[in-house]
Enzyme design. Structure first.
Site, PDB file in Angstrom:
ATOM      1  N   SER B 198       1.319 -10.103  -5.422  1.00 16.38           N
ATOM      2  CA  SER B 198       1.931 -10.866  -4.316  1.00 16.38           C
ATOM      3  C   SER B 198       3.230 -10.465  -4.253  1.00 16.38           C
ATOM      4  O   SER B 198       3.894 -10.341  -2.717  1.00 16.38           O
ATOM      5  CB  SER B 198       1.674 -12.289  -4.561  1.00 16.38           C
ATOM      6  OG  SER B 198       2.610 -12.695  -5.667  1.00 16.38           O
ATOM      7  N   ARG B 202       4.158  -8.518  -0.642  1.00 15.45           N
ATOM      8  CA  ARG B 202       5.045  -9.377   0.347  1.00 15.45           C
ATOM      9  C   ARG B 202       5.995  -8.654   0.949  1.00 15.45           C
ATOM     10  O   ARG B 202       6.493  -8.547   2.252  1.00 15.45           O
ATOM     11  CB  ARG B 202       5.380 -10.689  -0.332  1.00 15.45           C
ATOM     12  CG  ARG B 202       6.345 -11.601   0.838  1.00 15.45           C
ATOM     13  CD  ARG B 202       6.697 -12.812   0.234  1.00 15.45           C
ATOM     14  NE  ARG B 202       5.750 -13.661  -0.686  1.00 15.45           N
ATOM     15  CZ  ARG B 202       5.724 -13.892  -1.706  1.00 15.45           C
ATOM     16  NH1 ARG B 202       6.573 -13.043  -2.603  1.00 15.45           N
ATOM     17  NH2 ARG B 202       4.643 -14.504  -2.144  1.00 15.45           N
ATOM     18  N   ASN B 206       6.314  -6.900   4.844  1.00 21.03           N
ATOM     19  CA  ASN B 206       7.217  -7.500   5.794  1.00 21.03           C
ATOM     20  C   ASN B 206       8.015  -6.260   6.000  1.00 21.03           C
ATOM     21  O   ASN B 206       8.358  -6.181   7.523  1.00 21.03           O
ATOM     22  CB  ASN B 206       8.274  -8.304   5.027  1.00 21.03           C
ATOM     23  CG  ASN B 206       7.799  -9.647   5.241  1.00 21.03           C
ATOM     24  OD1 ASN B 206       8.089 -10.350   6.416  1.00 21.03           O
ATOM     25  ND2 ASN B 206       7.153 -10.144   4.351  1.00 21.03           N
TER      26      ASN B 206
END
Lengths: 159, 275
Positions: B198, B202, B206
């Site tokens: 994660s 992440r 992004n």
């Protein structure tokens, strides 16, 4: 977008950076920070101490001034009292001197009177003897009637 | 954030984007190395390390200058974040958080460079491809996440001992019953693995999305063909949207770095807790 050997290299790069920060960057900065905190705390404590000292000194100075003023008042009062006393003593001694002079004068006057009286008395006795001899037409022995003459003179002088 | 210079490498918008998403690489299969990612991340690590080392050398307990004050501002911020989460000797934790935070900000900021500038500079050195953003490469983010994973395991073993840590693998969270050992191990495995995945995904997602959006906005420039209404729309559209996205992206640059700084601290603090 695929995972390949690149990530091994990236791990090495990150590990080195992490190790560098851990060993060479954070400790000196953190130490400087702690030292500064200590310094600031000490400075604040010193300032507070100085403030307290100043207040103490001020109150002490106040006490000294108050005491000095009290003493000055005392001295002034004492001086006043003393001057009053001196005036009083001067007055007293002056009046005593006056009294003494007066008494002296009185005594002198009394002496003079007594002396005058004595002289008068003698003279009166002589006059009386002379008068009586003239009346009797003969000499009166003054000695024989001394007592009488004295009494007479006394009477005249007193009267 | 771009010019239409991509036309040098390919005339179609697809060619432009594919070109911008291709790494400079050597090797085959798994043993492929993204030279641009490795170079940029190492370069930025050196820059960040040098800046902070310069500050550390100048560190004084007296009055700090502007530069030192700025560095200390960052350090205080990071230290405060760590202190809120992690209770214990946090010297290493601050180093971890600070290096993650500053390095990721430096790498993410590369996204704000004009889109064709790094590639243009690389072209001067005869390099065909150059992706300037190491955090838009899954290798870059997963590598950091795996280092964090290793630190989580080390912290857990240091805190509980090897036996205690292994015991937790089989006995938590359901309980120490032989029937539950397998479910426990499975759940712990998922829990442990979900953290780096994660974290890495992440940041990668992004930054990749942000980079891609810059490319799409740059495509507006492709519509400039002459003095027409459409050309004007494309020209001003690229300027306005590119500016707006760049300004908004500053927020993402810092926010993602912040998230990547805080979560490892949370994970390590959790790993040291006894169940």
């Amino acid at each position: 977008m695929t995972v390949n050997a690149t990530f091994i290299g990236q791990m090495v790069v990150f590990a080195i950076l992490l190790w560098f920060f851990w060993k060479f960057v954070v400790p000196p900065l953190a130490r400087a920070n702690t030292d500064r905190q200590k310094k600031i705390a000490e400075g604040l404590a010193a300032a507070e101490r100085g403030q307290k000292d100043l207040e103490e000194a001020k109150s002490r100075a106040d006490a000294v001034v108050r005491e000095a003023r009290e003493r000055a008042n005392q001295v002034l009062e004492q001086a006043n009292r003393r001057s009053n006393e001196m005036i009083d003593t001067a007055k007293q001694s002056a009046s005593a001197e006056g009294d003494r002079l007066l008494a002296n004068a009185r005594a002198e006057a009394a002496n003079e009177t007594a002396r005058a009286r004595d002289a008068l008395r003698g003279e009166v006795g002589a006059l009386a003897v002379a008068g009586a001899s003239r009346l009797l037409g003969r000499e009166i022995d003054a000695k024989a009637h001394q007592k009488l003459l004295d009494e007479l003179a006394e009477e005249i002088v007193r009267g | 954030m771009a010019s239409a210079s991509g036309a040098e490498h390919g005339t179609s918008p697809t060619d432009y984007i594919v070109h911008h998403l291709t790494h400079l690489q050597v090797g085959e299969g798994f043993w492929t190395w993204h030279l641009d990612t490795l170079f940029m991340s190492a370069l930025l690590a050196v820059v960040v390390g040098w800046v902070f080392w310069a500050a550390a050398r100048r560190a004084t307990s007296g009055v700090p200058g502007k530069f030192l004050g700025f560095i200390e501002l960052i350090l205080e911020f990071v230290d405060g974040q760590v202190a809120d989460i992690y209770h214990g000797d946090r010297r290493f934790m601050v180093a971890l958080a600070l290096s993650l935070f500053t390095w990721i900000i430096a790498m993410n900021t590369m996204d704000l460079l004009p889109l064709d500038l790094p590639g243009g500079v690389a072209a001067l050195f005869g390099l065909e491809y150059w992706r300037v953003l190491p955090t838009a490469d899954l290798n870059g983010t997963i590598a950091m996440a795996i280092v964090v994973l290793l630190l989580i395991i080390v912290a857990a073993i240091r805190s509980k001992g090897l036996g205690g840590y292994l015991h937790e693998w089989v006995s938590a969270p359901f309980g120490n019953n032989p029937i539950l050992w397998i479910p426990n191990i499975c759940l712990n495995f998922v829990e442990l693995l979900s953290k780096p995945v994660s974290l890495g995904m992440r940041l990668f997602g992004n930054m990749f999305a942000g980079e891609l959006l810059f490319m799409l906005i740059a495509l507006l420039g492709f519509t400039v063909v002459g003095v027409t209404f459409g050309s004007a729309f494309g020209f001003f559209g690229q300027i306005v949207m590119g500016t707006a996205w760049a300004i908004f992206h500053i927020l993402i640059v810092v926010l993602q770095a912040y998230i990547f700084m805080v979560l490892p601290i949370v994970y390590i603090a959790m790993a040291e807790e006894h169940h």
